[in-house]
Design an enzyme around this catalytic site. Sequence first.
Site, short mmCIF file in Angstrom:
data_model
loop_
_atom_site.label_atom_id
_atom_site.label_comp_id
_atom_site.label_asym_id
_atom_site.label_seq_id
_atom_site.Cartn_x
_atom_site.Cartn_y
_atom_site.Cartn_z
N LYS A 185 -7.06 1.54 2.18
CA LYS A 185 -6.05 1.51 3.41
C LYS A 185 -6.66 2.26 4.50
O LYS A 185 -5.66 3.07 5.18
CB LYS A 185 -4.83 1.91 2.64
CG LYS A 185 -4.56 1.97 0.92
CD LYS A 185 -3.58 2.37 1.02
CE LYS A 185 -3.87 1.79 -0.69
NZ LYS A 185 -2.43 2.86 -1.92
N ALA B 42 3.91 4.11 -7.49
CA ALA B 42 2.90 3.38 -6.43
C ALA B 42 1.25 4.48 -6.03
O ALA B 42 0.90 3.16 -5.72
CB ALA B 42 3.37 2.81 -6.12
N GLY C 21 0.91 -1.13 -0.13
CA GLY C 21 0.18 0.41 -0.01
C GLY C 21 0.96 1.36 0.33
O GLY C 21 1.92 1.40 0.79
N THR C 22 0.27 2.38 -0.72
CA THR C 22 1.07 3.74 -0.84
C THR C 22 0.70 4.63 -0.44
O THR C 22 1.17 5.15 1.17
CB THR C 22 0.88 3.94 -2.32
OG1 THR C 22 -0.32 3.87 -2.82
CG2 THR C 22 1.45 2.76 -2.86
N THR C 23 0.38 6.28 -0.39
CA THR C 23 -0.10 7.15 0.48
C THR C 23 -0.84 7.14 1.46
O THR C 23 -2.27 7.47 0.32
CB THR C 23 0.40 7.81 -0.96
OG1 THR C 23 1.58 7.83 -1.54
CG2 THR C 23 0.35 9.65 -0.38
#
Length: 280
Positions: free
Chosen positions: A80, A222, A47-49
């Site tokens: 997320k 990403a 997972g990213t931001t």
Amino acid sequence: MTGRLPAAFTTPGSSSFTEFLAGYAPELLPGRGTALPVGEIPAAPHGTTIVALAFDGGVVMAGDRRATMGSQIASREIEKVFPADEFSAVGIAGTAGLAVELVRLFQLELEHYEKIEGSLLSLDGKANRLSTMIRGNLGLAMQGLAVVPLFAGYDTDRTIGRIFSYDVTGGRYEEHQHHSVGSGSVFARGSLKKLWRPGLDADHAVRVAVEALVDAADDDSATGGPDESRAIYPVVATVTAAGYLRVPDTQLAATVTEVLAARAEQHRQHRQDRQDGAQR
């Protein structure tokens, strides 16, 4: 007559579900399983931001919907940002599978405390519990499977929104005004610094969060930007005295359309200015 539940379930103990599980079935805790072979890191979605910012009366937390596995997009619709309990939210960055497992255990930890103690844990107490759980994953984090959450909530004692960040060792840091984590956090943080103002209301704070994610997606491969063609929008939630509330996609769609239209107009005006300058 012998009950069907093992004695561990009927014996009074700690208000911490993690401590109970550590005593009864420690192998079920994240990071307590078999260690990975040396030098091998399994491919797994990341997972990213995640961004969070405070406003008058609460906090906003938002996350993009992309998970990546190397250069591949593993998911366009991963979530997320989750409610930790009624008055707090947790967002995840890092190894997605472990992060989601950690969030579920954290939700259970807070629910267990509430049932045993008959009251809500303080916001500082929740932040400390999450810190301890991250530290429990340190073995896997040192092998490349790190989980780095962002925690925020409404402090019912101080009647303000508060934000907490962590490092992979479980170090806990209170952030003021705003913060972001994940691969696009550098770009999101710059956007938050530019757009955050004291006295924001909830609607403007949601727009600032969307703008920060759009900026992150613009420079970080990403991080996924809002996908209007598939109607995939960031997960955005507010936490106030009224509790955790996920912003509906219909509201986000309108905000995303406004943000993207404003940026398209800026780009059009910039191209026009360049053409006018070249003709002079």
